[in-house]
Design a protein around this motif. Structure first.
Motif, PDB file in Angstrom:
ATOM      1  N   PHE A 143       0.874  -1.282  -0.020  1.00  0.00           N
ATOM      2  CA  PHE A 143      -0.011  -0.101   0.130  1.00  0.00           C
ATOM      3  C   PHE A 143       0.921   1.420  -0.022  1.00  0.00           C
ATOM      4  N   PHE A 144       0.492   2.328  -0.280  1.00  0.00           N
ATOM      5  CA  PHE A 144       1.082   3.663  -0.328  1.00  0.00           C
ATOM      6  C   PHE A 144       0.466   4.462   0.823  1.00  0.00           C
ATOM      7  N   ILE A 145       1.367   5.479   1.309  1.00  0.00           N
ATOM      8  CA  ILE A 145       1.350   6.376   2.445  1.00  0.00           C
ATOM      9  C   ILE A 145       1.898   7.726   1.991  1.00  0.00           C
ATOM     10  N   THR A 146       1.299   8.703   2.251  1.00  0.00           N
ATOM     11  CA  THR A 146       1.707  10.096   1.951  1.00  0.00           C
ATOM     12  C   THR A 146       2.157  10.821   3.099  1.00  0.00           C
ATOM     13  N   ASP A 147       3.267  11.534   3.195  1.00  0.00           N
ATOM     14  CA  ASP A 147       3.983  12.265   4.172  1.00  0.00           C
ATOM     15  C   ASP A 147       3.162  13.576   4.019  1.00  0.00           C
ATOM     16  N   PRO A 148       3.290  14.596   5.058  1.00  0.00           N
ATOM     17  CA  PRO A 148       2.786  15.863   5.168  1.00  0.00           C
ATOM     18  C   PRO A 148       3.250  16.675   3.941  1.00  0.00           C
ATOM     19  N   GLY A 189       3.610  15.561   0.928  1.00  0.00           N
ATOM     20  CA  GLY A 189       2.884  14.848  -0.596  1.00  0.00           C
ATOM     21  C   GLY A 189       3.911  13.800  -1.205  1.00  0.00           C
ATOM     22  N   TYR A 190       5.015  13.316  -0.350  1.00  0.00           N
ATOM     23  CA  TYR A 190       5.978  12.355  -0.897  1.00  0.00           C
ATOM     24  C   TYR A 190       5.211  10.910  -0.577  1.00  0.00           C
ATOM     25  N   LYS A 191       5.237  10.154  -1.523  1.00  0.00           N
ATOM     26  CA  LYS A 191       4.602   9.093  -1.793  1.00  0.00           C
ATOM     27  C   LYS A 191       5.624   7.831  -1.033  1.00  0.00           C
ATOM     28  N   ILE A 192       5.243   7.093  -0.111  1.00  0.00           N
ATOM     29  CA  ILE A 192       6.290   5.749   0.488  1.00  0.00           C
ATOM     30  C   ILE A 192       5.167   4.739   0.282  1.00  0.00           C
TER      31      ILE A 192
END
Length: 136
Positions: free
Chosen positions: A116-121, A123-126
């Motif tokens: 899955f992806f998560i987005t940091d504050p 806007g970077y995708k991890i």
């Protein structure tokens, strides 16, 4: 390789707008702590790591920056692996970090990855991948 040492990946750098906000996110999401903080006149470098890997994430905070960074269409993502993807997804959801949907990528029926992806504050995708196979 003819006696020539191989390169070793040591860190990746991203520019962030708000140091405290980013530190809180990366601690909550990936248990990254400050390994070193270097403060200069125009910018600060913060190196984050955890006990899982020697690889570090370098946050660059430009002190005169007030506008969010434009990530453009060249940035892809960072990736981390976890031993229990479902549990990690649930933990991040409970922490209010809004992970994306779980994806089982199986083109032509052949399993390639579960993630899955998560987005940091900023806007970077991890990408968060189930550990196994080529994703150690």
């Amino acid at each position: 390789m003819n006696g020539v040492p191989m390169a070793k990946n040591i860190h990746s750098m991203i520019r962030v707008l708000d140091e405290a906000r980013s530190l809180a996110f990366y601690k909550a999401a990936f248990d990254l702590d400050i390994a070193e903080r270097l403060d200069f006149q125009a910018f600060t470098l913060v190196y984050l790591s955890n006990t899982e890997s020697e690889f570090e994430l370098e946050l660059t905070i430009n002190k005169d920056r007030t506008e969010p960074y434009n990530l453009g269409d060249g940035y892809g993502h960072l990736a981390v692996s976890v031993s229990d993807l479902d549990a990690e997804h649930a933990r991040l959801e409970q922490a209010g970090l809004n992970p994306g949907k779980l994806i089982e990528f199986k083109p032509d029926g052949v399993p390639v990855g579960h993630f899955f992806f998560i987005t940091d504050p900023d806007g970077y995708k991890i990408e968060v991948l189930q550990r196994g196979g080529r994703f150690k």
